[in-house]
Design a protein around this motif. Structure first.
Motif, PDB file in Angstrom:
ATOM      1  N   ASP A  58       0.814  -1.217   0.000  1.00 10.44           N
ATOM      2  CA  ASP A  58       0.000   0.000   0.000  1.00 10.44           C
ATOM      3  C   ASP A  58       0.850   1.270   0.000  1.00 10.44           C
ATOM      4  O   ASP A  58       0.652   2.169   0.824  1.00 10.44           O
ATOM      5  N   GLU A  60       2.573   4.210  -2.692  1.00 11.31           N
ATOM      6  CA  GLU A  60       2.655   4.770  -4.041  1.00 11.31           C
ATOM      7  C   GLU A  60       3.391   6.119  -3.997  1.00 11.31           C
ATOM      8  O   GLU A  60       2.956   7.055  -3.321  1.00 11.31           O
ATOM      9  N   SER A  91      -0.982   6.226   0.382  1.00  9.54           N
ATOM     10  CA  SER A  91      -1.597   4.907   0.400  1.00  9.54           C
ATOM     11  C   SER A  91      -2.792   4.919  -0.546  1.00  9.54           C
ATOM     12  O   SER A  91      -3.204   5.970  -1.037  1.00  9.54           O
ATOM     13  N   GLY A  92      -3.375   3.755  -0.746  1.00  6.95           N
ATOM     14  CA  GLY A  92      -4.538   3.692  -1.612  1.00  6.95           C
ATOM     15  C   GLY A  92      -5.733   4.454  -1.077  1.00  6.95           C
ATOM     16  O   GLY A  92      -6.589   4.894  -1.837  1.00  6.95           O
ATOM     17  N   ALA A  93      -5.788   4.642   0.239  1.00  5.82           N
ATOM     18  CA  ALA A  93      -6.895   5.364   0.865  1.00  5.82           C
ATOM     19  C   ALA A  93      -6.660   6.874   0.902  1.00  5.82           C
ATOM     20  O   ALA A  93      -7.547   7.625   1.304  1.00  5.82           O
ATOM     21  N   HIS A 144       0.461  -9.401   0.265  1.00  2.00           N
ATOM     22  CA  HIS A 144      -0.198  -8.413  -0.589  1.00  2.00           C
ATOM     23  C   HIS A 144       0.195  -8.529  -2.054  1.00  2.00           C
ATOM     24  O   HIS A 144      -0.513  -8.031  -2.933  1.00  2.00           O
TER      25      HIS A 144
END
Length: 224
Positions: A58, A60, A91-93, A144
């Motif tokens: 997670d 980026e 993060s993706g969130a 993951h």
């Protein structure tokens, strides 16, 4: 004027770590030559650690323009009780991985600032320690990666990250990654990692133990 990480660092008063500066200069935070290139070739890129930390859960990298928007619209000292941050990944969130000043103000530590929580903490005393710890964690648990890769391929992703990172980390940390790579056993079809917790703990001891007091953070949606 188009922002750069150097200009953002100067603006927020947080020194840009030499390792991060080298990664940026060498293109090691880029996702292919273009969005189309990355979409077509992301598996091959990940297997050869382009960008660095491709094996990390997670995580980026972001460019300077994205970092500037996050720093201006959310992690701005005027919203965050005078505390400054320099985002370098998300993060993706939408949580932000950031550089931030240590309590003594002498160096730039790193950690995640949660987008939806009222507090956060610095996770590492330096950017280098942050990178090293994330790589060890990936070797300990690469589950993951298993949505897209076999366990053997996931192991290859982590090993490629180790090899690439060793060229940028301080000597002791680089040698610790090389030792982990040399000691890593072949994985089984049901493996979710390539080292055990004891091995990970010994590797992490290359850096002095670090613990930071938690600090208040104003959630993103409350900043206007």
């Amino acid at each position: 004027m188009t922002p750069t990480f150097e200009s953002l660092a100067a603006h927020c008063g947080i020194a840009l770590p030499p390792m991060l500066a080298r990664l940026l200069a060498d293109g090691r935070t880029r996702y292919g030559a273009s969005r189309e290139d990355w979409q077509a070739n992301w598996r091959e890129y990940t297997l050869r650690a382009q960008p660095l930390l491709s094996s990390v859960y997670d995580f980026e990298w972001i460019d300077a323009a994205q970092a500037a928007r996050i720093a201006e619209e959310w992690l701005n000292p005027r919203f965050q009780d005078g505390r400054a941050f320099l985002p370098f990944a998300i993060s993706g969130a939408g949580d932000a991985y950031c550089l931030m000043r240590t309590a003594a103000g002498e160096a730039a530590g790193a950690g995640m600032i949660w987008h939806d929580r009222g507090d956060s903490a610095m996770e590492a005393a330096s950017f280098e320690q942050f990178v090293f710890a994330r790589l060890v964690e990936s070797a300990l648990d690469f589950e993951h990666l298993l949505d897209d890769f076999s366990p053997a391929q996931a192991r290859d992703c982590v090993l490629a990250d180790f090899e690439a990172a060793a060229g940028y980390l301080p000597e002791a940390a680089a040698n610790a990654l090389r030792a982990l790579a040399a000691a890593a056993e072949p994985v089984e079809d049901d493996s979710t990692g390539m080292i055990d917790e004891d091995v990970a703990e010994r590797a992490l001891s290359v850096y002095a133990a670090f613990e930071s007091a938690r600090f208040a953070v104003v959630p993103r949606w409350e900043c206007e």
